[in-house]
Design a protein around this motif. Structure first.
Motif, short mmCIF file in Angstrom:
data_model
loop_
_atom_site.label_atom_id
_atom_site.label_comp_id
_atom_site.label_asym_id
_atom_site.label_seq_id
_atom_site.Cartn_x
_atom_site.Cartn_y
_atom_site.Cartn_z
N SER A 71 -8.98 37.85 -94.68
CA SER A 71 -8.18 38.76 -93.86
C SER A 71 -9.13 39.71 -93.12
N GLU A 72 -8.59 40.42 -92.15
CA GLU A 72 -9.41 41.40 -91.44
C GLU A 72 -9.92 42.47 -92.41
N ALA A 73 -9.07 42.89 -93.34
CA ALA A 73 -9.49 43.90 -94.31
C ALA A 73 -10.65 43.39 -95.17
N GLU A 74 -10.57 42.14 -95.62
CA GLU A 74 -11.67 41.56 -96.41
C GLU A 74 -12.93 41.45 -95.56
N PHE A 75 -12.76 41.02 -94.33
CA PHE A 75 -13.88 40.85 -93.41
C PHE A 75 -14.60 42.18 -93.19
N LEU A 76 -13.83 43.22 -92.91
CA LEU A 76 -14.43 44.53 -92.61
C LEU A 76 -14.99 45.22 -93.85
#
Length: 135
Positions: free
Chosen positions: A96-101
């Motif tokens: 997810s974007e949260a995991e990525f960031l």
């Protein structure tokens, strides 16, 4: 072309280590929102968000190994997929974007003098890497 530049930053470790050409702009200063010739952490985070969006080719708010491996110059050795899955915090096979960031230490790696901005040689180092296109 912007896509190649973003993945190049991922490969460099500035956004946390994905490989495969995706984003190409003339330089990192594309994200210099206030025009001061430096990149702040917030400006760098905008680059990271754009990187995620470029990798999420189906627009479902998740990046999969298949999406990254389908990039035009994927190295074929599954290095990209392994690096992507390293960010998969909940083990669901998607990032997810949260995991990525949350697992993107790139700004800290690039900010060699720890002054809170990327400038001068720090920007030159990033741009030199991007010019090589060595993904």
């Amino acid at each position: 072309m912007r896509t190649r530049y973003l993945v190049a930053l991922c490969t460099l470790g500035l956004t946390g280590g994905l490989s495969g050409p995706v984003f190409a702009a003339s330089d990192v200063l594309t994200y210099d929102g206030n025009g001061d010739g430096t990149i702040t952490r917030a400006e760098f985070q905008a680059l990271q968000k754009d990187s995620f969006k470029a990798l999420d080719t189906d627009g479902n708010d998740f990046v999969t190994v298949a999406e990254v491996q389908a990039l035009p110059a994927s190295d074929g050795r599954n290095v990209t997929g392994k690096r992507l899955l390293a960010r998969d915090g909940n083990g669901d096979g998607m990032v997810s974007e949260a995991e990525f960031l949350s697992q993107a230490p790139g700004f800290d790696r690039a900010d060699r003098n720890n002054d809170g901005v990327l400038a001068g040689n720090e920007l030159a180092r990033v741009n030199k890497f991007l010019a090589k296109g060595s993904f």
